[in-house]
Design a protein around this motif. Structure first.
Motif: not given
Length: 468
Positions: A32, A34-37, A73, A77, A432
């Motif tokens: 993971v 931040g908001s991404s997987i 990622k 971001q 992050t």
């Protein structure tokens, strides 16, 4: 081709086996950012692709894949924050370029689709988001390092930091110039090839399938197996004659037969236009060099050799600019460039990296001398005549600033760029939230990436010893 087919087949068996695994295993979250997987399936797909391209199976490589995805990622971001974007046309061009390579290696679109178990269009839709994110990440990294400047003081400081016994040894190097003479056909000699292209165009106009004719008759090895399809590309992708024709037609139009001086006779069809990108397919007929044209090239080479040698009426650099048929060197005074030092445009080439034909000739030359014209065969199979000029030579030696400044500067610049990027990632990782699945937490390359878990403080009230 057969070896690649076996590798791709193994790749598909691997993917089939992965897809047959329980869903909770395939799609567990490996990381993971931040908001991404990042899914385990993302890692497995990239791992299988590398095996299909010839890499030996090595599960530890998955650690590097996860590191690459975490890096991508983070950059992507930050790119959103900094308004760094890539155009859809750029993504389409990159996707098409990759697909053309895969189709060529697989031996045609039908075979590739058989290997993939899906159509090319389906596969392109699947990989497009990841390719787009990768391009955005590249642009973001370029932005991070855009202000990196390596001064002479930086180069000297970098050089002095290297222990004397650790200085690299450079092999014997040479500076070599060339003037190339390719055979040129007369209009009469080219007429039969133009007529063949015209005949194929009439068959297309008459209703025959363009793709089928391209597979049967086109002599472009990169696109013929794909029905002549070149995918999307911008104006910089093709030679000027091809670009001029492709960008003046409308979707569906078929061009007249035209000649490209670097390849042969084409006709093309525009499939789609998207802004400054065009999607075309074509059929190419390549004229065959005649012995007469080869003899004319030698005669021309002999006359220029006479001007350079006996008469000395022109210097080598000017002769290359005026007469050489190699566009990669003629505007550089004829000098060959070191392919491993593209950024510095170094003309110093290790002798073990020279074209064997050039190395054989220069090995007996003296510095400052010019060779007699000799017949050569290029990597593309084209024959011609070449004159060489040996400008300088240096024996194997330990690196020093006097002889090797361009190379040392490149090393110093790479170190500075790498340090700048590393410092950026170090800072960004601390800002992050990053979580890595326990399966990968032992990977040495991922040490320090996970966000530390806050210590749990026991706030349960202590039992009172005072009686009511």
């Amino acid at each position: 081709m057969r070896k690649f087919g076996i590798a791709i087949f193994s790749f598909i068996l691997f993917i089939t086996a992965v897809q047959a695994q329980p869903k909770h295993t395939l799609d567990k979250i490996a990381g993971v950012v931040g908001s991404s997987i990042i899914l385990q399936s993302d890692i497995e797909l990239k791992y299988a692709t590398n095996i299909a391209q010839g890499m030996q199976p090595n599960p530890a490589f998955k650690c590097l894949i996860l590191q690459q995805l975490l890096t991508q990622k983070l950059l992507a971001q930050q790119a959103i924050i900094d308004s760094v974007e890539v155009k859809d046309d750029e993504v389409d061009a990159d996707v098409d370029r990759r697909m053309r390579t895969m189709i060529q290696r697989a031996g045609g679109q039908d075979r590739l689709e058989q290997y993939l178990g899906r159509t090319v269009l389906q596969y392109k839709d699947e990989v497009r988001p990841d390719i787009k994110e990768g391009l955005i990440a590249q642009k973001m990294q370029q932005k991070i390092t855009t202000n990196v400047n390596t001064t002479p003081q930086d180069v000297e400081k970098f050089y002095k930091k290297i222990p004397v016994d650790s200085l690299p040894t450079f092999n014997k190097e040479v500076e070599v110039g060339e003037i190339v003479f390719y055979p040129k056909l007369t209009l009469a000699e080219k007429e039969a090839y133009k007529a063949k292209a015209e005949e194929l165009r009439k068959r297309v106009i008459g209703g025959e399938d363009f793709g089928k004719l391209a597979r049967l008759y086109s002599q472009d090895p990169g696109s013929a197996p794909n029905g002549g399809d070149l995918g999307f590309a911008d104006r910089t992708a093709y030679v000027k004659e091809f670009t001029a024709m492709a960008f003046k037609l409308k979707a569906g139009d078929i061009s007249p037969v035209f000649e490209s001086t670097e390849t042969g006779f084409h006709f093309l069809q525009v499939i789609e236009r998207r802004g400054e990108q065009v999607h075309v397919r074509h059929i190419l007929i390549i004229p065959v060099v005649t012995q007469e044209s080869l003899t004319r090239a030698k005669t021309m080479a002999d006359s220029i050799y006479t001007l350079l040698g006996k008469n000395k009426t022109i210097d080598f650099s000017s002769a290359a600019a005026y007469y050489s048929d190699n566009k990669d060197t003629k505007f550089n005074g004829g000098m060959l460039l070191n392919a491993e030092s593209v950024e510095t445009r170094s003309t110093f080439i290790p002798t073990d990296k020279l074209d064997p034909q050039v190395a054989l000739v220069t090995d007996t030359m003296k510095v400052g001398s010019i060779s007699k014209p000799f017949l050569f065969t290029g990597p593309d199979g084209k024959q011609g005549y070449k004159i060489l000029y040996l400008k300088s030579t240096s024996n194997a030696h330990k690196a020093n600033l006097a002889q090797d400044y361009p190379k040392i500067k490149e090393f110093a610049n790479n170190e500075k760029v790498g340090r700048t990027v590393s410092e950026w990632f170090e800072k960004k990782r601390k800002e992050t939230f990053i979580r890595i699945d326990p399966e990968y937490q032992g990977c040495p390359v991922l040490k320090g990436w996970s966000t530390p878990t806050p210590a749990i403080v026991d706030v349960t009230p202590a039992e009172s010893t005072t009686k009511p």
